[in-house]
Motif scaffolding. Structure first.
Motif, PDB file in Angstrom:
ATOM      1  N   GLU A 265      14.768  56.011  20.580  1.00 22.94           N
ATOM      2  CA  GLU A 265      15.451  55.317  19.482  1.00 22.94           C
ATOM      3  C   GLU A 265      16.939  55.174  19.773  1.00 22.94           C
ATOM      4  O   GLU A 265      17.540  55.982  20.481  1.00 22.94           O
ATOM      5  CB  GLU A 265      15.220  56.055  18.162  1.00 22.94           C
ATOM      6  N   ASP A 266      17.534  54.130  19.212  1.00 20.04           N
ATOM      7  CA  ASP A 266      18.932  53.799  19.470  1.00 20.04           C
ATOM      8  C   ASP A 266      19.869  54.798  18.807  1.00 20.04           C
ATOM      9  O   ASP A 266      19.733  55.108  17.621  1.00 20.04           O
ATOM     10  CB  ASP A 266      19.227  52.390  18.948  1.00 20.04           C
ATOM     11  N   ALA A 267      20.859  55.293  19.571  1.00 23.71           N
ATOM     12  CA  ALA A 267      21.776  56.317  19.059  1.00 23.71           C
ATOM     13  C   ALA A 267      22.598  55.809  17.888  1.00 23.71           C
ATOM     14  O   ALA A 267      22.785  56.514  16.891  1.00 23.71           O
ATOM     15  CB  ALA A 267      22.688  56.808  20.183  1.00 23.71           C
ATOM     16  N   LEU A 268      23.102  54.593  17.984  1.00 23.23           N
ATOM     17  CA  LEU A 268      23.903  54.044  16.891  1.00 23.23           C
ATOM     18  C   LEU A 268      23.064  53.888  15.632  1.00 23.23           C
ATOM     19  O   LEU A 268      23.512  54.239  14.529  1.00 23.23           O
ATOM     20  CB  LEU A 268      24.497  52.695  17.294  1.00 23.23           C
ATOM     21  N   ALA A 269      21.844  53.392  15.775  1.00 21.30           N
ATOM     22  CA  ALA A 269      20.982  53.224  14.607  1.00 21.30           C
ATOM     23  C   ALA A 269      20.686  54.565  13.950  1.00 21.30           C
ATOM     24  O   ALA A 269      20.649  54.671  12.714  1.00 21.30           O
ATOM     25  CB  ALA A 269      19.672  52.532  15.018  1.00 21.30           C
ATOM     26  N   LEU A 270      20.504  55.611  14.761  1.00 24.74           N
ATOM     27  CA  LEU A 270      20.253  56.938  14.204  1.00 24.74           C
ATOM     28  C   LEU A 270      21.474  57.431  13.429  1.00 24.74           C
ATOM     29  O   LEU A 270      21.345  58.012  12.348  1.00 24.74           O
ATOM     30  CB  LEU A 270      19.907  57.920  15.325  1.00 24.74           C
ATOM     31  N   CYS A 271      22.672  57.221  13.976  1.00 19.58           N
ATOM     32  CA  CYS A 271      23.893  57.638  13.275  1.00 19.58           C
ATOM     33  C   CYS A 271      24.041  56.886  11.958  1.00 19.58           C
ATOM     34  O   CYS A 271      24.321  57.487  10.911  1.00 19.58           O
ATOM     35  CB  CYS A 271      25.115  57.396  14.159  1.00 19.58           C
ATOM     36  N   LEU A 272      23.857  55.578  11.997  1.00 16.03           N
ATOM     37  CA  LEU A 272      24.020  54.774  10.784  1.00 16.03           C
ATOM     38  C   LEU A 272      22.978  55.145   9.734  1.00 16.03           C
ATOM     39  O   LEU A 272      23.280  55.166   8.535  1.00 16.03           O
ATOM     40  CB  LEU A 272      23.929  53.288  11.131  1.00 16.03           C
ATOM     41  N   GLU A 273      21.772  55.466  10.174  1.00 16.43           N
ATOM     42  CA  GLU A 273      20.732  55.883   9.224  1.00 16.43           C
ATOM     43  C   GLU A 273      21.136  57.171   8.523  1.00 16.43           C
ATOM     44  O   GLU A 273      20.984  57.295   7.299  1.00 16.43           O
ATOM     45  CB  GLU A 273      19.409  56.073   9.973  1.00 16.43           C
ATOM     46  N   GLN A 274      21.652  58.140   9.282  1.00 18.08           N
ATOM     47  CA  GLN A 274      22.044  59.403   8.659  1.00 18.08           C
ATOM     48  C   GLN A 274      23.295  59.227   7.796  1.00 18.08           C
ATOM     49  O   GLN A 274      23.418  59.877   6.747  1.00 18.08           O
ATOM     50  CB  GLN A 274      22.266  60.466   9.730  1.00 18.08           C
ATOM     51  N   ILE A 275      24.212  58.362   8.195  1.00 18.30           N
ATOM     52  CA  ILE A 275      25.388  58.096   7.368  1.00 18.30           C
ATOM     53  C   ILE A 275      24.963  57.457   6.040  1.00 18.30           C
ATOM     54  O   ILE A 275      25.428  57.862   4.958  1.00 18.30           O
ATOM     55  CB  ILE A 275      26.384  57.181   8.115  1.00 18.30           C
ATOM     56  N   GLU A 276      24.078  56.465   6.105  1.00 17.38           N
ATOM     57  CA  GLU A 276      23.608  55.809   4.878  1.00 17.38           C
ATOM     58  C   GLU A 276      22.899  56.801   3.967  1.00 17.38           C
ATOM     59  O   GLU A 276      23.088  56.801   2.747  1.00 17.38           O
ATOM     60  CB  GLU A 276      22.674  54.648   5.232  1.00 17.38           C
ATOM     61  N   GLY A 277      22.101  57.684   4.575  1.00 12.17           N
ATOM     62  CA  GLY A 277      21.428  58.697   3.773  1.00 12.17           C
ATOM     63  C   GLY A 277      22.408  59.654   3.124  1.00 12.17           C
ATOM     64  O   GLY A 277      22.229  60.052   1.957  1.00 12.17           O
ATOM     65  N   TYR A 278      23.452  60.004   3.851  1.00 15.40           N
ATOM     66  CA  TYR A 278      24.453  60.918   3.295  1.00 15.40           C
ATOM     67  C   TYR A 278      25.200  60.254   2.142  1.00 15.40           C
ATOM     68  O   TYR A 278      25.453  60.886   1.107  1.00 15.40           O
ATOM     69  CB  TYR A 278      25.444  61.331   4.389  1.00 15.40           C
ATOM     70  N   GLU A 279      25.559  58.986   2.317  1.00 14.09           N
ATOM     71  CA  GLU A 279      26.296  58.275   1.260  1.00 14.09           C
ATOM     72  C   GLU A 279      25.476  58.181  -0.024  1.00 14.09           C
ATOM     73  O   GLU A 279      26.043  58.099  -1.127  1.00 14.09           O
ATOM     74  CB  GLU A 279      26.653  56.863   1.736  1.00 14.09           C
ATOM     75  N   GLY A 280      24.141  58.205   0.089  1.00 10.00           N
ATOM     76  CA  GLY A 280      23.298  58.091  -1.087  1.00 10.00           C
ATOM     77  C   GLY A 280      23.031  59.419  -1.779  1.00 10.00           C
ATOM     78  O   GLY A 280      22.359  59.436  -2.825  1.00 10.00           O
ATOM     79  N   ARG A 281      23.557  60.516  -1.224  1.00  9.10           N
ATOM     80  CA  ARG A 281      23.330  61.825  -1.854  1.00  9.10           C
ATOM     81  C   ARG A 281      24.173  61.963  -3.117  1.00  9.10           C
ATOM     82  O   ARG A 281      25.302  61.491  -3.174  1.00  9.10           O
ATOM     83  CB  ARG A 281      23.693  62.957  -0.891  1.00  9.10           C
TER      84      ARG A 281
END
Length: 351
Positions: free
Chosen positions: A334-350
């Motif tokens: 899996e793409d490293a940038l996509a993984l980072c952005l996915e976790q950032i988006e998840g964090y912002e939604g907490r």
């Protein structure tokens, strides 16, 4: 309250030093997502692989390779480029490396900071400057008490001492030259997250060992640290920078670490969790009696909560789980940038 304020960062001209490192790469990705105009100053990555390259950070920001130990190069890199916010993360961050090269560590961490602040004196648009130091700036006698911002600074090893000295350098420049610009420091806990491949860092060592089919070697499995996911730590930094730029009563030095009363995870427990997640071999203990590393380290993040309304959202076990999930999926293609952005988006939604 949201972790960060997107409207604050959108369009901000941000100078980010250390953007080629692990934490700096995550910061560059997140800030660019928030709409900031980011300029990075740092040396090229010093290891392969590097998150900076894997995530294509250089395509998202303006990247300049500059050695902060060279004052002329720093001044030239900043000349003619106005900035609103400065996040100074560039450093030699490894304790064992500091023992091997103390002079280089002091040159980078102390004089590098002084060179940057000297060059920033010519900036006319600054709204805030935040220098990132460490939870290791405190004089630690291994008593196990969580350190607060008013505790004495110190350092048994060159890395810790260099960061304590950096705190004093920042304070002196702030009082001597930046009376109209708020300048602060952030003292973060031990940060973990996907994409850290640095030498002599626990998570990176666990990942390398698991991928190589070897057991990771632990020097102090009983040691405890204030483990914190990289997104929690960066969110704290961003919140402090926002506050420095908008509220004159903001404290000038703030700890960022796990929530009080959260589950503690020792070095050995973290390694066990990592090995289980990655399918690696059990870790092995090889004591290092000459080590200068503290056996216990804890910081009190109460001020971040009371003064900034900020509190970590991810406890240590979940931080380990998120971290190992990133490495497992990245190793799977899996793409490293996509993984980072996915976790950032998840964090912002907490919440």
């Amino acid at each position: 309250m949201a972790a960060v304020t997107p409207s604050f960062w959108s369009g901000k001209r941000v100078l980010l030093t250390g953007h080629t490192g692990f934490k700096g790469s995550w910061a560059a990705i997140w800030l660019s997502r928030l709409g900031a105009e980011v300029t990075g100053l740092a040396l090229p990555p010093d290891q392969t692989p590097a998150l900076f390259a894997l995530a294509g950070v250089e395509r998202r920001i303006t990247s300049r390779f500059v050695d902060l130990r060279n004052p002329g190069a720093v001044s030239a890199a900043l000349g003619g480029h106005p900035f609103d916010i400065v996040l100074h993360m560039a450093a030699q961050p490894i304790v064992r490396a500091s023992v091997e090269d103390p002079i280089g560590t002091f040159q980078t961490n102390v004089m590098g900071t002084a060179h940057l602040l000297q060059a920033l004196r010519r900036q006319e648009t600054l709204q805030a400057v935040l220098a990132i130091t460490s939870d290791k700036v405190y004089a630690n006698n291994d008593a196990g008490r969580a350190f607060v911002e008013s505790d004495n600074l110190g350092g048994k090893d060159p890395y810790s001492a260099s960061k304590a000295a950096t705190e004093i350098v920042v304070q002196s420049f702030a009082k001597s030259y930046f009376q109209s610009v708020p300048v602060g420091t952030a003292r973060g806990g031990n940060v973990i997250g996907g994409g850290d491949f640095s030498r002599d860092r626990l998570v990176a060592d666990i990942v390398r060992a698991a991928r190589g089919g070897e057991p990771v070697i632990l020097r102090h499995p009983e040691a405890t640290r204030p483990w914190q996911h990289v997104l929690d730590c960066l969110a704290g930094y961003f919140r402090l920078a926002e506050a420095l730029a908008t509220d004159p009563d903001t404290p000038r030095a703030v700890n960022f670490g796990p929530r009080p009363g959260g589950p503690e995870v020792s070095v050995g427990e973290l390694a066990t969790l990592g090995v289980q997640a990655l399918g690696g071999q059990p870790w092995r203990h090889e004591p290092d009696p000459g080590s200068l590393e503290a056996k216990t380290l804890a910081i009190d993040a109460t001020l971040a909560r009371t003064a900034l309304g900020f509190e970590s959202r991810i406890d240590a076990p979940e931080a380990v789980a998120l971290t190992m999930d990133w490495y497992r999926r990245q190793a799977g293609g899996e793409d490293a940038l996509a993984l980072c952005l996915e976790q950032i988006e998840g964090y912002e939604g907490r919440p």
